[in-house]
Write a protein that holds these residues in place. Structure first.
Motif, PDB file in Angstrom:
ATOM      1  N   TRP A  54      11.451  86.995 -14.482  1.00  0.00           N
ATOM      2  CA  TRP A  54      10.760  85.977 -13.697  1.00  0.00           C
ATOM      3  C   TRP A  54      10.629  86.318 -12.212  1.00  0.00           C
ATOM      4  O   TRP A  54       9.601  86.009 -11.606  1.00  0.00           O
ATOM      5  N   PRO A  55      11.614  86.960 -11.570  1.00  0.00           N
ATOM      6  CA  PRO A  55      11.421  87.293 -10.149  1.00  0.00           C
ATOM      7  C   PRO A  55      10.239  88.234  -9.903  1.00  0.00           C
ATOM      8  O   PRO A  55       9.735  88.317  -8.786  1.00  0.00           O
ATOM      9  N   GLN A  56       9.766  88.914 -10.943  1.00  0.00           N
ATOM     10  CA  GLN A  56       8.633  89.828 -10.794  1.00  0.00           C
ATOM     11  C   GLN A  56       7.298  89.093 -10.684  1.00  0.00           C
ATOM     12  O   GLN A  56       6.339  89.638 -10.154  1.00  0.00           O
ATOM     13  N   TRP A  57       7.223  87.856 -11.204  1.00  0.00           N
ATOM     14  CA  TRP A  57       5.937  87.162 -11.211  1.00  0.00           C
ATOM     15  C   TRP A  57       6.005  85.693 -10.778  1.00  0.00           C
ATOM     16  O   TRP A  57       5.000  85.123 -10.370  1.00  0.00           O
ATOM     17  N   ASN A  58       7.152  85.050 -10.855  1.00  0.00           N
ATOM     18  CA  ASN A  58       7.266  83.629 -10.539  1.00  0.00           C
ATOM     19  C   ASN A  58       7.592  83.456  -9.058  1.00  0.00           C
ATOM     20  O   ASN A  58       8.643  83.889  -8.598  1.00  0.00           O
ATOM     21  N   PRO A  59       6.699  82.827  -8.275  1.00  0.00           N
ATOM     22  CA  PRO A  59       6.922  82.738  -6.832  1.00  0.00           C
ATOM     23  C   PRO A  59       8.199  81.985  -6.446  1.00  0.00           C
ATOM     24  O   PRO A  59       8.851  82.337  -5.467  1.00  0.00           O
ATOM     25  N   TRP A  60       8.581  80.964  -7.186  1.00  0.00           N
ATOM     26  CA  TRP A  60       9.787  80.207  -6.848  1.00  0.00           C
ATOM     27  C   TRP A  60      11.042  81.027  -7.134  1.00  0.00           C
ATOM     28  O   TRP A  60      11.990  80.988  -6.369  1.00  0.00           O
ATOM     29  N   THR A  61      11.052  81.764  -8.223  1.00  0.00           N
ATOM     30  CA  THR A  61      12.213  82.586  -8.558  1.00  0.00           C
ATOM     31  C   THR A  61      12.370  83.708  -7.539  1.00  0.00           C
ATOM     32  O   THR A  61      13.473  84.033  -7.121  1.00  0.00           O
ATOM     33  N   ARG A  62      11.256  84.283  -7.132  1.00  0.00           N
ATOM     34  CA  ARG A  62      11.293  85.352  -6.135  1.00  0.00           C
ATOM     35  C   ARG A  62      11.845  84.824  -4.809  1.00  0.00           C
ATOM     36  O   ARG A  62      12.600  85.497  -4.131  1.00  0.00           O
ATOM     37  N   GLN A  63      11.492  83.604  -4.441  1.00  0.00           N
ATOM     38  CA  GLN A  63      11.974  83.023  -3.188  1.00  0.00           C
ATOM     39  C   GLN A  63      13.488  82.815  -3.198  1.00  0.00           C
ATOM     40  O   GLN A  63      14.120  82.833  -2.150  1.00  0.00           O
ATOM     41  N   ALA A  64      14.058  82.621  -4.386  1.00  0.00           N
ATOM     42  CA  ALA A  64      15.508  82.404  -4.482  1.00  0.00           C
ATOM     43  C   ALA A  64      16.284  83.666  -4.116  1.00  0.00           C
ATOM     44  O   ALA A  64      17.424  83.592  -3.675  1.00  0.00           O
TER      45      ALA A  64
END
Length: 179
Positions: A54-64
């Motif tokens: 998910w951190p590769q494509w989900n903007p909220w997960t990447r922000q975490a």
């Protein structure tokens, strides 16, 4: 004394008016976007079912960022991840997969401190030609009857819609690159 009574009646009338106005708003907020990914269903499912991707494509997960902590296993019903924000404890939370089906998608629940839970899903199905995948990502929050929640729900699509679109665009690029 008369001024105080008038002020009190005005404040109460205004509060009642706001509450009655809020009854016209829906009791749930829904943000949803759809698209087509030119990749097989199995490729798309592999990306949405594994939380560590998910951190590769989900903007909220990447922000975490580095505060993410994943369960083991990190896919399937019951899998979860948590995130923390030391600067603002209210923006910390937990995402838990409720259901995961290779033919239908992934359904999950997000919980934040002092906020209503968000029930979400990444629904997938094969396109008519069978070579692509149709995806529908939605976020739904049950707001209840309190006016401040309902007014906040009124703005949900404007606030979160662009990030959902961005996530679908990045998921599409990632999946299409894997074909």
């Amino acid at each position: 004394m008369r001024f105080i009574k008038l002020l009190l009646v005005s404040v109460i009338s205004f509060a009642v008016l706001i509450f009655l106005l809020s009854l016209l708003f829906p009791s749930k907020a829904v943000v949803d976007r759809s698209g087509v990914i030119d990749a097989p269903l199995a490729v798309v499912y592999s990306q949405i079912s594994e939380l560590k991707t998910w951190p590769q494509w989900n903007p909220w997960t990447r922000q975490a960022g580095p505060s993410l902590q994943f369960s083991e296993p990190s896919q399937g019903a019951g899998a979860w991840y948590t995130w923390t924000n030391p600067a603002d404890d209210r923006s910390s939370g937990k995402l838990t997969i409720q259901r995961s089906d290779p033919a239908k998608g992934v359904y999950y629940k997000m919980e934040f401190k002092d906020m209503k839970p968000v029930f979400s899903g990444l629904e997938i199905k094969p396109s008519e030609n069978g070579k692509s995948t149709v995806i529908h990502w939605y976020l739904e929050t049950r707001l209840g009857w309190l006016p401040w929640w309902k007014f906040r729900g009124f703005m949900a699509d404007r606030l979160m819609g662009p990030q959902v679109e961005q996530g679908l665009t990045e998921l599409k690029a990632r999946c299409e690159g894997m074909r």
